[in-house]
Each structure stands twice: as C-alpha cells, then as structure tokens.
Design a protein around this motif. Structure first.
Motif, PDB file in Angstrom:
ATOM      1  N   ALA A 166      -0.630 -11.890 -46.024  1.00 45.11           N
ATOM      2  CA  ALA A 166      -1.624 -11.105 -46.759  1.00 45.11           C
ATOM      3  C   ALA A 166      -2.206 -10.013 -45.876  1.00 45.11           C
ATOM      4  CB  ALA A 166      -2.726 -12.013 -47.293  1.00 45.11           C
ATOM      5  N   GLY A 167      -2.489 -10.343 -44.617  1.00 47.72           N
ATOM      6  CA  GLY A 167      -3.013  -9.347 -43.700  1.00 47.72           C
ATOM      7  C   GLY A 167      -2.026  -8.221 -43.430  1.00 47.72           C
ATOM      8  N   ALA A 168      -0.747  -8.592 -43.313  1.00 47.52           N
ATOM      9  CA  ALA A 168       0.276  -7.572 -43.056  1.00 47.52           C
ATOM     10  C   ALA A 168       0.479  -6.663 -44.254  1.00 47.52           C
ATOM     11  CB  ALA A 168       1.590  -8.257 -42.679  1.00 47.52           C
ATOM     12  N   ALA A 169       0.175  -7.185 -45.458  1.00 47.52           N
ATOM     13  CA  ALA A 169       0.382  -6.407 -46.682  1.00 47.52           C
ATOM     14  C   ALA A 169      -0.846  -5.629 -47.118  1.00 47.52           C
ATOM     15  CB  ALA A 169       0.826  -7.337 -47.812  1.00 47.52           C
ATOM     16  N   VAL A 170      -1.962  -5.772 -46.416  1.00 48.28           N
ATOM     17  CA  VAL A 170      -3.180  -5.069 -46.804  1.00 48.28           C
ATOM     18  C   VAL A 170      -2.950  -3.565 -46.751  1.00 48.28           C
ATOM     19  CG1 VAL A 170      -5.493  -4.472 -46.003  1.00 48.28           C
ATOM     20  CG2 VAL A 170      -4.857  -6.857 -46.262  1.00 48.28           C
ATOM     21  N   GLY A 171      -3.316  -2.907 -47.830  1.00 46.63           N
ATOM     22  CA  GLY A 171      -3.124  -1.457 -47.901  1.00 46.63           C
ATOM     23  C   GLY A 171      -4.121  -0.854 -48.866  1.00 46.63           C
ATOM     24  N   PRO A 172      -3.763   0.215 -49.530  1.00 43.79           N
ATOM     25  CA  PRO A 172      -4.678   0.839 -50.493  1.00 43.79           C
ATOM     26  C   PRO A 172      -5.096  -0.155 -51.579  1.00 43.79           C
ATOM     27  CG  PRO A 172      -2.813   2.272 -50.039  1.00 43.79           C
ATOM     28  CD  PRO A 172      -2.498   0.955 -49.403  1.00 43.79           C
ATOM     29  N   VAL A 173      -6.336  -0.042 -52.037  1.00 42.99           N
ATOM     30  CA  VAL A 173      -6.853  -0.945 -53.057  1.00 42.99           C
ATOM     31  C   VAL A 173      -6.096  -0.724 -54.361  1.00 42.99           C
ATOM     32  CG1 VAL A 173      -8.896  -1.642 -54.359  1.00 42.99           C
ATOM     33  CG2 VAL A 173      -9.109  -0.933 -51.971  1.00 42.99           C
ATOM     34  N   THR A 218      11.658 -13.310 -57.021  1.00 44.05           N
ATOM     35  CA  THR A 218      11.700 -13.766 -55.633  1.00 44.05           C
ATOM     36  C   THR A 218      11.973 -12.573 -54.729  1.00 44.05           C
ATOM     37  OG1 THR A 218      12.496 -15.943 -56.310  1.00 44.05           O
ATOM     38  CG2 THR A 218      12.802 -15.329 -54.004  1.00 44.05           C
ATOM     39  N   VAL A 219      11.115 -12.418 -53.717  1.00 44.95           N
ATOM     40  CA  VAL A 219      11.135 -11.225 -52.871  1.00 44.95           C
ATOM     41  C   VAL A 219      11.320 -11.637 -51.414  1.00 44.95           C
ATOM     42  CG1 VAL A 219       9.826  -9.183 -52.161  1.00 44.95           C
ATOM     43  CG2 VAL A 219       9.603 -10.057 -54.491  1.00 44.95           C
ATOM     44  N   ALA A 220      12.120 -10.916 -50.687  1.00 47.75           N
ATOM     45  CA  ALA A 220      12.277 -11.160 -49.255  1.00 47.75           C
ATOM     46  C   ALA A 220      10.996 -10.779 -48.522  1.00 47.75           C
ATOM     47  CB  ALA A 220      13.451 -10.347 -48.716  1.00 47.75           C
ATOM     48  N   GLU A 221      10.739 -11.483 -47.407  1.00 42.13           N
ATOM     49  CA  GLU A 221       9.466 -11.298 -46.713  1.00 42.13           C
ATOM     50  C   GLU A 221       9.252  -9.856 -46.271  1.00 42.13           C
ATOM     51  OE1 GLU A 221       7.681 -13.090 -42.632  1.00 42.13           O
ATOM     52  OE2 GLU A 221       8.248 -14.575 -44.152  1.00 42.13           O
ATOM     53  N   GLN A 222      10.294  -9.196 -45.827  1.00 40.43           N
ATOM     54  CA  GLN A 222      10.124  -7.838 -45.305  1.00 40.43           C
ATOM     55  C   GLN A 222       9.777  -6.818 -46.379  1.00 40.43           C
ATOM     56  OE1 GLN A 222      12.812  -9.736 -45.068  1.00 40.43           O
ATOM     57  NE2 GLN A 222      14.743  -8.611 -45.429  1.00 40.43           N
ATOM     58  N   THR A 223      10.068  -7.150 -47.648  1.00 44.10           N
ATOM     59  CA  THR A 223       9.739  -6.208 -48.721  1.00 44.10           C
ATOM     60  C   THR A 223       8.495  -6.617 -49.508  1.00 44.10           C
ATOM     61  OG1 THR A 223      11.216  -7.364 -50.252  1.00 44.10           O
ATOM     62  CG2 THR A 223      12.163  -5.551 -48.967  1.00 44.10           C
ATOM     63  N   PRO A 234       5.173  -6.399 -48.768  1.00 46.87           N
ATOM     64  CA  PRO A 234       4.078  -5.434 -48.879  1.00 46.87           C
ATOM     65  C   PRO A 234       4.311  -4.378 -49.956  1.00 46.87           C
ATOM     66  CG  PRO A 234       4.547  -5.890 -46.582  1.00 46.87           C
ATOM     67  CD  PRO A 234       5.628  -6.551 -47.372  1.00 46.87           C
ATOM     68  N   ALA A 235       5.511  -3.821 -50.014  1.00 48.34           N
ATOM     69  CA  ALA A 235       5.782  -2.777 -51.008  1.00 48.34           C
ATOM     70  C   ALA A 235       5.784  -3.353 -52.420  1.00 48.34           C
ATOM     71  CB  ALA A 235       7.130  -2.111 -50.710  1.00 48.34           C
ATOM     72  N   THR A 236       6.356  -4.546 -52.580  1.00 41.90           N
ATOM     73  CA  THR A 236       6.411  -5.169 -53.911  1.00 41.90           C
ATOM     74  C   THR A 236       5.020  -5.498 -54.422  1.00 41.90           C
ATOM     75  OG1 THR A 236       8.571  -6.122 -53.385  1.00 41.90           O
ATOM     76  CG2 THR A 236       7.377  -7.066 -55.244  1.00 41.90           C
ATOM     77  N   VAL A 237       4.174  -6.072 -53.551  1.00 43.99           N
ATOM     78  CA  VAL A 237       2.816  -6.419 -53.946  1.00 43.99           C
ATOM     79  C   VAL A 237       2.000  -5.173 -54.261  1.00 43.99           C
ATOM     80  CG1 VAL A 237       0.645  -7.427 -53.122  1.00 43.99           C
ATOM     81  CG2 VAL A 237       2.802  -8.636 -52.737  1.00 43.99           C
ATOM     82  N   ARG A 252       0.238  -4.429 -57.888  1.00 46.64           N
ATOM     83  CA  ARG A 252      -1.214  -4.264 -58.036  1.00 46.64           C
ATOM     84  C   ARG A 252      -1.555  -2.975 -58.776  1.00 46.64           C
ATOM     85  NH1 ARG A 252      -4.762  -5.277 -52.833  1.00 46.64           N
ATOM     86  NH2 ARG A 252      -6.333  -5.492 -54.492  1.00 46.64           N
ATOM     87  N   GLY A 253      -0.685  -2.001 -58.719  1.00 42.68           N
ATOM     88  CA  GLY A 253      -0.915  -0.748 -59.435  1.00 42.68           C
ATOM     89  C   GLY A 253      -1.729   0.261 -58.661  1.00 42.68           C
TER      90      GLY A 253
END
Length: 435
Positions: free
Chosen positions: A367-374, A420-425, A427-430, A434-435
């Motif tokens: 979750a921390g690695a995927a944190v980005g724009p709201v 099902t998503v690979a770990e490296q992708t 952040p972009a998928t989430v 989220r939109g």
C-alpha cells in the motif's frame, strides 16, 4: 459533548473468566489477548472513541513498556496494542484499570459503542450524544445479563447525521430534532421512537432481548438470529412497555449507503465557539511520537480529550480557533493526514505480514509503495480473503491470494469480477481503479 468513562462497576470476574455464551467467541480484548505472529495483541475498548489526555498517556506508556510502541486504531474506534511480551497480561490489566480504561473486567469485551465523532462540534446533526454514551456504558457495566454479549455485538449512537448509523450496528440510537431517539435493531424494517432521556436504557433492553432470543452461543449478532430482526423488534417493543419506556413503533428511515468519515482539517460551527482538529492516521497506525503529540495537544490546547473514530482517525476538540491552523500544521508535519489532498487519504489496509499468520502478503508495504495521487474511490488492502477491518461502501478492494493479488471495485453494493494482478503492476492497476 461526548463524555469519557463511566464509574467502575462492582463484582468483576477474574481476568480470563467468561460467561458460557462467550467461550466460543475468540474476539480479543484487553484481558483475553490474541496471539499474533508479532506477539500478543490487546484490543482496548474505548466506547465512543473518547479517551482523556491522561488515559492516552497511559495507553502510550503501556504500548512502549509492554509492546512495540505504536497505537493501532480499529474500525470501531478502539485502540490495539501489538507486539506485547509474554506474561504481561496482569500488569496490562492493572494499569488499564488504574487509568479508568477498564471500569469493569466482566464487561471489557462487550463495551462496543461507536458514536458520531463530530457530535456537538460542527453544528450538524441534532446535538451531542455524550449523555447517551456515558449512560449506556454505565448501564452495560452494571448489567449482569450484558456480560453474555459477544465481542462482536455493536451499539451505535448517531447524532442524526447518519455517519455511524451507516455502519449497520446491532442496536442503533438515532437522535431526532426534538431530542427523542429512534431505536433500530439490526436491519429491521421498522424502528421504535423513545424519549431521549430513556434512550440508553432502551438500547440495553434491546440488547438483553437479543440475548434471550438467541438460540445458541454462536448467535453473536442480530443478523445471526434465525427469526430475523423484525421478530426481535416486536419483542423489544413488548419489553420497552414492560419497562415503562414510552415507545412508539414507526417506519425506519433508510440507512445511508455510505458511512461518511469526518472531514479532515479544522472543524468549526459548534455551539461553544471552539474549533476541533480532525486528522487521519496512515493505515491506522499511530507512532509513539504522533500519539504523544496528539495527547499533548489535547492537554494543552483542547478540552483534554481525544476522539478515536471508526475511520481510523482522531479528533481533538476544544481548540481555540485562532490556534487551529498552526496546530493542524504541526500534526501534518508529524505525518498525520490533515486534508483530502494527502496521498494517504482513503488508503487502508489490514495488518498483513508479518503480524498475521493468515496473511499471504505484506499489504502495508505494498500500500505504501502504491501511494500516489488521490483517487475518487478509497482503496483497502487485505492480506487474505477475510478482509479484516474493511470499510463499508464504495471502494477498491485489493486481496492477496495464493495466485497473486486480486483487484475489484465495489460500487453500490455490487462488486466487479476480480482481476489477478502481478505485484509489479499493482500501483498502476490500483490507481486506474480508484479513478
């Protein structure tokens, strides 16, 4: 204003002693510790989320003395201490009792009460629910029958804005504009209108009626009743009449679909003229330094209380309006979430690895690695299919499975097919979900 803790109740059971009904209920407490992979876990019930600054000091000291040092907030506004050492239960119970956080050992796991966190602070709703909170907690701690409630049974005290009403509690009091209360039991089609002065008593009557309607010890919540909540409501109405509580059956208003968290930032509009500070906590984990800052702010600048919210946030009431901006800035500088622009806004996760043996992933690190724009939607990361602590309402769900991480979107109660998503992708998928 929300109130703090009730006076102690007499004749406690010995630590670890349970009623026959609760022996199959493994929900942790502050006397029954849960064994986790990172040590023992204690869940300290905080009715309405209200702790005094002195009680916050005691919790912080215990977390550092006996555990890992941090305070973990739950989805019911309670506090958890993790990483506790073996054999610390006696000292923990003693210190919690001395601080007023354990007013009745017999009832320590049944004091599950959520309350509108901004009640009386922002001019919304129909006034404070503090008197209900104090009276209900005192009644629970004085009731021999209430000892048999499970650790999952939930009371909600809503000031009329619908925030904690949306959480789907077993017994809900919804404040009305004239000071009366609507009493809900589970998802019953009707509600019962009772005088505000008798609302807490009516809530206890409803809980005791549930216990007498439950066919076995595994019926922990109203939703588990084989005859459903409507049959229970009929019995509650009968008992309220027998208790000489003026009860009028009426249609229940629709529950809000979304359980709206308090807005973050400076809160104004209360009758006292004071401000409040509303902050979020990244992943619900408050570091020792952040906890000391919150407790110190409440002591020096506020009304000497903190309100822990079911959305893993904290409210500091009673702040001078002219000091609010500076104090909020200090809380933000310490890493707390002070507004919707924070990249952590709307991001939640269970404890994951290494703290939970059932978890398949270190979801907090992901979750921390995927944190980005709201994004438009919140996101919740779960280490397994149990989805412990997941929020209500629309969201992006990320769930660890043996095959990888499944991502799905919940909108209006409907869930999209998980991908099902690979770990490296991830952040972009989430971020896209989220939109």
């Amino acid at each position: 204003m929300l109130a703090a803790m009730p006076p102690p109740a007499p004749s406690p059971l010995a630590p670890g002693e349970n009623s026959p009904r609760t022996q199959g209920d493994a929900c942790p407490g502050s006397l029954r510790l849960h064994r986790a992979d990172d040590g023992a876990l204690a869940r300290v019930r905080v009715p309405g989320g209200v702790v005094t600054a002195e009680q916050a000091d005691a919790l912080g000291e215990l977390a550092g003395l006996l555990g890992e040092g941090d305070i973990h907030l739950t989805s019911r506004g309670n506090a958890q201490l993790r990483g506790l050492a073996d054999g610390c239960g006696g000292e923990l119970a003693l210190r919690l009792g001395e601080s007023g956080l354990l007013p009745s050992p017999r009832h320590e796991r049944v004091r599950n009460v959520v309350a509108s966190p901004l009640s009386g602070l922002d001019g919304r709703g129909h006034g404070g629910v503090g008197p209900w909170l104090a009276e209900l907690d005192a009644l629970l701690c004085a009731s021999d029958r209430a000892v048999s409630l499970s650790g999952r049974f939930l009371f909600a005290l809503d000031d009329g804005r619908g925030d904690v009403d949306a959480l789907g509690a077993d017994v809900t009091l919804l404040k009305q504009g004239d000071g009366a209360a609507l009493l809900r039991v589970g998802a019953a089609a009707d509600a019962v209108r009772v005088p505000g002065a008798q609302a807490a008593h009516a809530a206890l009557v409803a809980a005791e009626a549930f216990l007498d309607s439950a066919p076995d010890a595994g019926t922990w919540r109203v939703s588990d009743l084989p005859d459903g909540p409507d049959a229970l409501l009929t019995e509650v109405v009968r008992r309220l009449g027998a208790a000489e509580i003026d009860a009028t059956r009426s249609g229940a208003p629709a529950r809000p679909r979304e359980a709206a968290a308090p807005e973050l930032g400076t809160v104004t509009g209360g009758a006292s003229g004071a401000a409040a500070l509303s902050v979020g906590v990244p992943l619900g984990r408050i570091t020792a330094a952040q906890w000391r800052l919150l407790a110190g702010t409440a002591r020096r600048e506020g009304d000497r209380t903190l309100r822990l919210t079911p959305w893993r946030g904290v409210v500091v009431p009673g702040v001078a309006p002219e000091r609010a901006a500076a104090l909020l800035g200090a809380l933000g500088a310490a890493g707390l979430i002070t507004g919707p622009e924070s990249p952590w806004h709307g991001v939640g996760a269970c404890i994951g690895r290494p703290g939970c043996a059932k978890s398949l992933s270190d979801v907090r690190a992901l979750a921390g690695a995927a944190v980005g724009p709201v994004g438009e939607l919140p996101v919740y990361w779960s280490g397994c299919a149990r989805r412990c602590g997941h929020p209500h309402g629309d969201r992006v769900d990320v769930v660890a499975t043996p095959e990888g991480h499944e991502v799905s979107v919940v909108r209006g109660g409907a869930r999209t097919a998980p991908v099902t998503v690979a770990e490296q992708t991830l952040p972009a998928t989430v971020a896209a979900a989220r939109g």
